[in-house]
Design a protein around this motif. Structure first.
Motif, PDB file in Angstrom:
ATOM      1  N   VAL A 135      44.474  39.137  35.307  1.00  0.00           N
ATOM      2  CA  VAL A 135      45.201  37.872  35.442  1.00  0.00           C
ATOM      3  C   VAL A 135      46.201  37.958  36.592  1.00  0.00           C
ATOM      4  O   VAL A 135      46.273  37.048  37.444  1.00  0.00           O
ATOM      5  CB  VAL A 135      45.926  37.514  34.128  1.00  0.00           C
ATOM      6  CG1 VAL A 135      46.928  36.364  34.354  1.00  0.00           C
ATOM      7  CG2 VAL A 135      44.926  37.137  33.045  1.00  0.00           C
ATOM      8  N   HIS A 136      46.984  39.035  36.621  1.00  0.00           N
ATOM      9  CA  HIS A 136      47.970  39.188  37.690  1.00  0.00           C
ATOM     10  C   HIS A 136      47.312  39.162  39.074  1.00  0.00           C
ATOM     11  O   HIS A 136      47.795  38.495  39.997  1.00  0.00           O
ATOM     12  CB  HIS A 136      48.741  40.494  37.525  1.00  0.00           C
ATOM     13  CG  HIS A 136      49.778  40.473  36.444  1.00  0.00           C
ATOM     14  ND1 HIS A 136      50.477  39.343  36.096  1.00  0.00           N
ATOM     15  CD2 HIS A 136      50.265  41.482  35.654  1.00  0.00           C
ATOM     16  CE1 HIS A 136      51.335  39.637  35.131  1.00  0.00           C
ATOM     17  NE2 HIS A 136      51.216  40.916  34.843  1.00  0.00           N
ATOM     18  N   ARG A 137      46.213  39.904  39.218  1.00  0.00           N
ATOM     19  CA  ARG A 137      45.566  39.978  40.531  1.00  0.00           C
ATOM     20  C   ARG A 137      44.992  38.617  40.934  1.00  0.00           C
ATOM     21  O   ARG A 137      45.098  38.213  42.093  1.00  0.00           O
ATOM     22  CB  ARG A 137      44.462  41.032  40.501  1.00  0.00           C
ATOM     23  CG  ARG A 137      43.809  41.284  41.879  1.00  0.00           C
ATOM     24  CD  ARG A 137      44.823  41.795  42.911  1.00  0.00           C
ATOM     25  NE  ARG A 137      45.483  43.008  42.474  1.00  0.00           N
ATOM     26  CZ  ARG A 137      44.979  44.244  42.660  1.00  0.00           C
ATOM     27  NH1 ARG A 137      43.812  44.400  43.266  1.00  0.00           N
ATOM     28  NH2 ARG A 137      45.659  45.300  42.269  1.00  0.00           N
ATOM     29  N   PHE A 138      44.396  37.922  39.981  1.00  0.00           N
ATOM     30  CA  PHE A 138      43.880  36.582  40.267  1.00  0.00           C
ATOM     31  C   PHE A 138      45.014  35.666  40.715  1.00  0.00           C
ATOM     32  O   PHE A 138      44.900  34.963  41.727  1.00  0.00           O
ATOM     33  CB  PHE A 138      43.207  36.022  39.016  1.00  0.00           C
ATOM     34  CG  PHE A 138      42.624  34.644  39.195  1.00  0.00           C
ATOM     35  CD1 PHE A 138      41.292  34.478  39.527  1.00  0.00           C
ATOM     36  CD2 PHE A 138      43.407  33.498  39.018  1.00  0.00           C
ATOM     37  CE1 PHE A 138      40.747  33.205  39.687  1.00  0.00           C
ATOM     38  CE2 PHE A 138      42.880  32.239  39.188  1.00  0.00           C
ATOM     39  CZ  PHE A 138      41.550  32.078  39.525  1.00  0.00           C
ATOM     40  N   ALA A 139      46.113  35.670  39.963  1.00  0.00           N
ATOM     41  CA  ALA A 139      47.247  34.795  40.280  1.00  0.00           C
ATOM     42  C   ALA A 139      47.854  35.144  41.633  1.00  0.00           C
ATOM     43  O   ALA A 139      48.204  34.246  42.421  1.00  0.00           O
ATOM     44  CB  ALA A 139      48.299  34.894  39.183  1.00  0.00           C
ATOM     45  N   GLN A 140      47.986  36.425  41.926  1.00  0.00           N
ATOM     46  CA  GLN A 140      48.535  36.862  43.215  1.00  0.00           C
ATOM     47  C   GLN A 140      47.722  36.305  44.373  1.00  0.00           C
ATOM     48  O   GLN A 140      48.269  35.821  45.361  1.00  0.00           O
ATOM     49  CB  GLN A 140      48.554  38.389  43.291  1.00  0.00           C
ATOM     50  CG  GLN A 140      49.681  39.052  42.526  1.00  0.00           C
ATOM     51  CD  GLN A 140      49.588  40.563  42.583  1.00  0.00           C
ATOM     52  OE1 GLN A 140      48.503  41.144  42.470  1.00  0.00           O
ATOM     53  NE2 GLN A 140      50.711  41.226  42.758  1.00  0.00           N
ATOM     54  N   ASN A 141      46.414  36.378  44.254  1.00  0.00           N
ATOM     55  CA  ASN A 141      45.567  35.944  45.360  1.00  0.00           C
ATOM     56  C   ASN A 141      45.481  34.430  45.472  1.00  0.00           C
ATOM     57  O   ASN A 141      45.484  33.886  46.583  1.00  0.00           O
ATOM     58  CB  ASN A 141      44.174  36.561  45.218  1.00  0.00           C
ATOM     59  CG  ASN A 141      44.145  37.990  45.702  1.00  0.00           C
ATOM     60  OD1 ASN A 141      45.050  38.773  45.414  1.00  0.00           O
ATOM     61  ND2 ASN A 141      43.120  38.371  46.447  1.00  0.00           N
ATOM     62  N   ALA A 142      45.444  33.745  44.339  1.00  0.00           N
ATOM     63  CA  ALA A 142      45.441  32.281  44.389  1.00  0.00           C
ATOM     64  C   ALA A 142      46.747  31.752  44.978  1.00  0.00           C
ATOM     65  O   ALA A 142      46.767  30.731  45.672  1.00  0.00           O
ATOM     66  CB  ALA A 142      45.218  31.710  42.988  1.00  0.00           C
ATOM     67  N   ALA A 143      47.837  32.466  44.708  1.00  0.00           N
ATOM     68  CA  ALA A 143      49.168  32.032  45.152  1.00  0.00           C
ATOM     69  C   ALA A 143      49.333  32.067  46.668  1.00  0.00           C
ATOM     70  O   ALA A 143      50.236  31.420  47.210  1.00  0.00           O
ATOM     71  CB  ALA A 143      50.234  32.903  44.499  1.00  0.00           C
ATOM     72  N   LYS A 144      48.471  32.793  47.355  1.00  0.00           N
ATOM     73  CA  LYS A 144      48.595  32.939  48.810  1.00  0.00           C
ATOM     74  C   LYS A 144      48.300  31.650  49.559  1.00  0.00           C
ATOM     75  O   LYS A 144      48.575  31.556  50.752  1.00  0.00           O
ATOM     76  CB  LYS A 144      47.650  34.039  49.295  1.00  0.00           C
ATOM     77  CG  LYS A 144      48.012  35.434  48.793  1.00  0.00           C
ATOM     78  CD  LYS A 144      46.982  36.467  49.244  1.00  0.00           C
ATOM     79  CE  LYS A 144      47.315  37.860  48.711  1.00  0.00           C
ATOM     80  NZ  LYS A 144      46.294  38.864  49.101  1.00  0.00           N
ATOM     81  N   TYR A 145      47.760  30.663  48.871  1.00  0.00           N
ATOM     82  CA  TYR A 145      47.336  29.435  49.535  1.00  0.00           C
ATOM     83  C   TYR A 145      48.280  28.278  49.197  1.00  0.00           C
ATOM     84  O   TYR A 145      47.880  27.230  48.704  1.00  0.00           O
ATOM     85  CB  TYR A 145      45.886  29.117  49.154  1.00  0.00           C
ATOM     86  CG  TYR A 145      44.950  30.192  49.643  1.00  0.00           C
ATOM     87  CD1 TYR A 145      44.382  30.130  50.912  1.00  0.00           C
ATOM     88  CD2 TYR A 145      44.682  31.306  48.852  1.00  0.00           C
ATOM     89  CE1 TYR A 145      43.554  31.139  51.380  1.00  0.00           C
ATOM     90  CE2 TYR A 145      43.862  32.329  49.304  1.00  0.00           C
ATOM     91  CZ  TYR A 145      43.302  32.236  50.567  1.00  0.00           C
ATOM     92  OH  TYR A 145      42.491  33.254  51.041  1.00  0.00           O
TER      93      TYR A 145
END
Length: 230
Positions: free
Chosen positions: A115-125
């Motif tokens: 979950v953390h990794r998914f959220a981190q990467n989605a947040a970049k946009y």
């Protein structure tokens, strides 16, 4: 109560003006799946729902069972949602039919890291709040929340509970999916119905026993109960 639909290609044609006339607050639209699929109806439905005055959110159907795959999926979701007006927020849909975390041998710690990794990467946009403020919705069943999404680090993320059986749930939730077979004017096929709460809280699921399975516009409701004078 505020009602929200979640819509995917399985629901057929949708007339969002009619949906709005039922008193619906908003819609969560399926946007992406895996690391390369964009739902073909997402952007047309997004435009139509906004034009009808509905609040709109987007969700991603997860396929990842490895950290590297979660990262790719988060990036894909973030890219596809970049710049869009998604007032209801972004959600990560984690369910057995998609991720198979049992057969992959994942633990609760693994689930937390995914979950953390998914959220981190989605947040970049353009959506830093997804990870920094833990604003990403987590959609799952009671079973998955109990076994894979139970680490304390995940408590800050808002929970969207899939609960058509209206089972007791001891943790705070912010939205509850209470039916998979709703009938809503403007939606061609049966649709998922959700209650959106004002805040994240422990919710008495018994309050949903009388929640509507059929939602009509005011005009249609009046017509259905009217009788001719002659």
């Amino acid at each position: 109560m505020n009602y929200v639909l979640d819509i995917s290609g399985h629901n057929g044609a949708v007339d969002f003006e009619k949906v709005k006339a039922t008193g619906m607050e908003g819609v969560m639209l399926k946007c992406t799946e895996g690391d390369s699929y964009l739902a073909p109806k997402f952007l047309p439905n997004y435009e139509k729902a906004l034009a009808a005055g509905l609040k709109v959110g987007a969700y991603h159907f997860m396929r990842a069972d490895k950290l590297s795959e979660a990262a790719k999926e988060g990036s894909w979701f973030g890219q596809c949602c970049e710049g869009l007006n998604l007032e209801l927020g972004l959600a990560l849909d984690i369910e057995h039919e998609g991720v198979h975390w049992d057969s992959a041998g994942l633990s609760a710690v693994d689930g937390c890291n995914m979950v953390h990794r998914f959220a981190q990467n989605a947040a970049k946009y353009g959506r830093e709040e997804l990870f920094k403020e833990k604003k990403l919705w987590l959609y799952a069943s009671k079973d998955y929340f109990s076994r894979f999404l139970c680490e304390s680090e995940l408590e800050a993320y808002p929970k969207w509970l899939a609960n058509p059986d209206k089972l007791n749930f001891e943790r705070p939730v912010a939205m509850v999916q209470y039916s998979w077979n709703g009938q809503v004017e403007g939606v061609e096929k049966p649709v998922d119905l959700n209650v959106l709460l004002d805040k994240s809280e422990r919710f008495d699921m018994s309050l949903l026993k009388d929640a509507p399975e059929l939602l009509l516009s005011v005009q249609s409701s009046i017509a259905s109960i009217s009788t001719p004078l002659f």
